[in-house]
Design an enzyme around this catalytic site. Structure first.
Site, short mmCIF file in Angstrom:
data_model
loop_
_atom_site.label_atom_id
_atom_site.label_comp_id
_atom_site.label_asym_id
_atom_site.label_seq_id
_atom_site.Cartn_x
_atom_site.Cartn_y
_atom_site.Cartn_z
N ARG A 1 -28.76 -11.62 23.08
CA ARG A 1 -28.09 -10.88 22.01
C ARG A 1 -28.60 -11.36 20.65
NH1 ARG A 1 -25.32 -6.20 20.94
NH2 ARG A 1 -23.25 -6.50 20.04
N THR B 1 -29.23 2.40 22.95
CA THR B 1 -29.18 1.45 24.07
C THR B 1 -29.78 2.10 25.30
OG1 THR B 1 -27.16 0.48 23.15
CG2 THR B 1 -27.60 0.00 25.44
N THR C 1 -30.83 -2.96 23.76
CA THR C 1 -30.30 -2.15 22.67
C THR C 1 -30.95 -2.45 21.32
OG1 THR C 1 -28.24 -1.48 21.57
CG2 THR C 1 -28.44 -3.79 22.16
N GLU D 1 -28.82 -0.94 18.96
CA GLU D 1 -27.48 -0.57 18.49
C GLU D 1 -27.36 0.92 18.20
OE1 GLU D 1 -23.50 -0.50 17.48
OE2 GLU D 1 -24.72 -1.64 18.87
N GLU E 1 -27.62 -4.43 14.66
CA GLU E 1 -26.61 -5.03 15.55
C GLU E 1 -25.46 -5.68 14.81
OE1 GLU E 1 -25.81 -4.32 18.98
OE2 GLU E 1 -27.98 -4.49 18.83
N SER F 1 -20.16 -7.34 22.23
CA SER F 1 -20.86 -6.19 22.81
C SER F 1 -20.01 -5.59 23.91
CB SER F 1 -22.21 -6.65 23.37
OG SER F 1 -22.84 -5.63 24.11
N SER F 2 -20.36 -4.37 24.29
CA SER F 2 -19.76 -3.73 25.46
C SER F 2 -20.77 -3.58 26.59
CB SER F 2 -19.22 -2.35 25.10
OG SER F 2 -18.20 -2.44 24.14
N GLY G 1 -24.08 3.42 25.87
CA GLY G 1 -22.93 4.23 25.50
C GLY G 1 -21.91 3.56 24.60
N GLY G 2 -22.28 2.46 23.92
CA GLY G 2 -21.31 1.80 23.06
C GLY G 2 -20.12 1.29 23.86
#
Length: 589
Positions: free
Chosen positions: A121, A408, A426, A428, A446, A473-474, A495-496
């Site tokens: 990340r 993503t 990703t 973002e 991000e 993050s998801s 997909g966030g």
């Protein structure tokens, strides 16, 4: 005991497949990964799923999937293939991921029976402060005003992550993995309908001179689907990384260009330094695993909220007989209510574990989840859920939900030795911060995944901006194991914050409803993020709205463009599913 799923050709619940108009019509012929045909004008692939006996790659673009399969055929490992896929995705799907972003990677070593998760990340620069996204009046910035420019760019993690994964599990030489992307960057490829559509809808990217020169015609019109695109600057970057490793990204000319690009935005400059880049490190995290019926579901822990929220949803719906309910309003009611509870806890407790105390043990505690499940009324929606009080916690801090995300992608790979990679990657937002480097890749935005308000109700939020911190993050790369500990499912999605529901839905489709992975991926999307109950427009789910409203749900029918890539290990080999809402394919041998 064999995997508890019927052979695909004799699927007893085949009627369920018809619930989605996106269901694939048949497996993709092995090796088919030429430039996309003109008929894929909607951006949806009519031939996404596949079957194989030994090895498989599922990715968001056929050229990227083919690159991964070619690496597998050359004797590469699952990690080798994933690296090749990521490099090609940066080229052919630049709006979604790349060297300028970050990723989470789960790796299953079949020989050692070992599961490892790596956190690549992005991190906040050393100069970042909690008020980073507050305006002069102390109010949060408008979202897109924060996104576009250097202020939103986090220190990229993807190059270092790829190198670390290769060091641990790579088989082929590092430089060999760059060949497919270098060839495509130099020789060119046909712009896909999805990339062309993203460019046509984009309103800011053309303001960046380098991006305009690459993606737009001389008169400023976005290049159309089928137009040939070359990226010699990216090819040069790849050649340098292939020869010198990831150090060439985090120091030297590439690093200097990243810093100058971030600092040089005319209206919204950032403050990343060469020291920030040079200090970036990949972190090995403990995988987050939990039981669901006879299965073990494992994913990426904080700073991702994905695995925790998915396992909370599954734990809360487990008392219900989801298999008997099948897809429909009753199942969606249970699923959405579980989502409300999970997202309420996510908002309060989840953040970077190096900065905040995350009560993981309590959030996944069996007794705690049983108590949360008891809050669900089969006959009535609870409306907005409140966060719970899990045991073993050290206090919670409120953290507002993430902003929207479209940039993503997900990669699933199983090699011939049974090793697997699930990697969600990703930049973002679509096209990230809308900053193109001289090296031919886009930079992420991000940092807008942090909470814009540093305090909520007088408390510092768990997901506030801090120097060196990783935003929540998801992303939810996921591996599922059967009752005997054998690898069963490799899955994930972009997909966030909707990633959580997309992946959980797919797991319910495979584990509860006995669907093959393509049918499970293509099921209508549904769920709740502790707001309205969301139903995917243009699918069978629209017809469930009235029944859910009768149960007290506020219903929102909208586009829910997942990009799920799933591989299931079966007694006969491998079955793959690639989300028909996008351009992905699952191919193998």
């Amino acid at each position: 005991m064999p995997h508890p799923i019927p052979p695909w050709r004799a699927l007893a619940c085949a009627a369920l497949i018809a619930l989605s108009p996106l269901a694939a019509t048949g497996p993709l012929a092995q090796g088919a990964a030429a430039d996309l045909a003109p008929e894929v004008a909607t951006g949806r692939s009519p031939r996404a799923g596949g079957e194989a006996t030994e090895q498989m790659v599922a990715a968001a673009n056929p050229l990227a999937a083919q690159a991964g399969l070619d690496i597998l055929r050359a004797g590469g490992s699952a990690v080798d293939a994933a690296i090749a896929v990521q490099l090609v995705l940066n080229l052919v799907e630049p709006q979604s991921s790349g060297l300028g972003g970050g990723a989470f990677l789960l790796h299953w070593d079949e020989g050692r029976r070992a599961l490892v998760s790596l956190d690549g990340r992005e991190t906040a620069p050393t100069a970042a402060t909690p008020d980073r996204f507050l305006g002069p009046d102390g109010a949060p910035m408008e979202f897109m005003a924060a996104v576009v420019g250097g202020r939103s760019v986090g220190v990229p993690g993807t190059p270092r992550l790829l190198e670390e994964a290769h060091r641990r599990w790579g088989r082929l030489p590092w430089a060999r993995l760059f060949d497919p992307a270098i060839r495509l960057a130099e020789e060119g490829f046909a712009i896909s309908p999805r990339l062309a559509g993203s460019l046509a809808q984009e309103e800011v990217l053309a303001d960046d001179p380098r991006a305009r020169a690459l993606f737009y015609t001389a008169d400023g019109t976005p290049k159309a689907a089928g137009a040939r695109l070359t990226n010699p600057a990216f090819a040069a970057t790849l050649r340098r990384l292939a020869a010198e490793g990831a150090d060439a990204f985090y120091a030297g000319a590439i690093a200097r260009d990243i810093v100058s690009t971030v600092a040089g935005h005319p209206t919204n400059p950032g403050d990343m330094t060469l020291a920030d880049l040079g200090g970036y490190r990949v972190v090995e995290r403990e995988p987050v695993c939990g039981d669901y019926r006879a299965y073990r579901v494992c994913g990426m822990g904080p700073p991702s909220s994905g695995a925790v929220a998915i396992q909370q949803i599954l734990g809360v719906i487990e008392p219900a007989d989801m298999a008997a309910l099948g897809p429909g309003p009753e199942a969606v009611h249970r699923f959405a209510e579980a989502g409300r509870l999970a997202f309420a806890d996510r908002a309060r407790y989840l953040g970077d574990p190096d900065f905040v105390a995350v009560p993981l043990r309590g959030l996944l505690d069996e007794g705690y989840l049983a108590g949360r499940a008891a809050l669900i009324d089969p006959a009535r929606s609870m409306g907005e859920a409140e966060a719970g009080e899990p045991p073993f916690r050290q206090g919670g801090r409120f953290a507002p939900s993430d902003g929207p995300e479209n940039g993503t992608s997900h990669i699933s790979v199983v090699d011939r030795d049974g090793n697997a990679v699930s990697m969600t990657t990703t930049i973002e937002a679509g096209f990230g911060a809308r900053l193109m480097t001289a090296g031919g890749f886009l930079l992420n935005n991000e940092l807008t995944d942090f909470a814009f308000l540093p305090e909520e109700e007088g408390q510092p939020v768990a997901n506030r901006v801090e120097p060196g911190k990783r935003p929540r993050s998801s992303m939810a790369p996921t591996l599922v194991f059967d009752a005997h500990g054998r690898l069963y499912v490799v899955a994930g999605s972009p997909g966030g914050s909707q990633i959580i529901g997309f992946v959980a839905k797919t797991l319910v489709g495979i584990l509860d409803w006995g669907l093959d992975p393509q049918a499970a991926v293509d099921l209508p999307n549904f769920g709740s993020r502790n707001g309205p109950t969301e139903l995917e427009a243009g699918t069978e789910a629209e017809g469930w709205a009235a029944a859910l409203e009768a149960l007290g749900h506020e219903v929102s029918v909208a586009e829910m463009t997942s990009g799920i890539q799933a591989i299931v290990v079966t007694p006969e080999g491998l079955a793959g599913g690639a989300d028909s809402r996008r351009e992905g394919v699952a191919i193998g041998d």
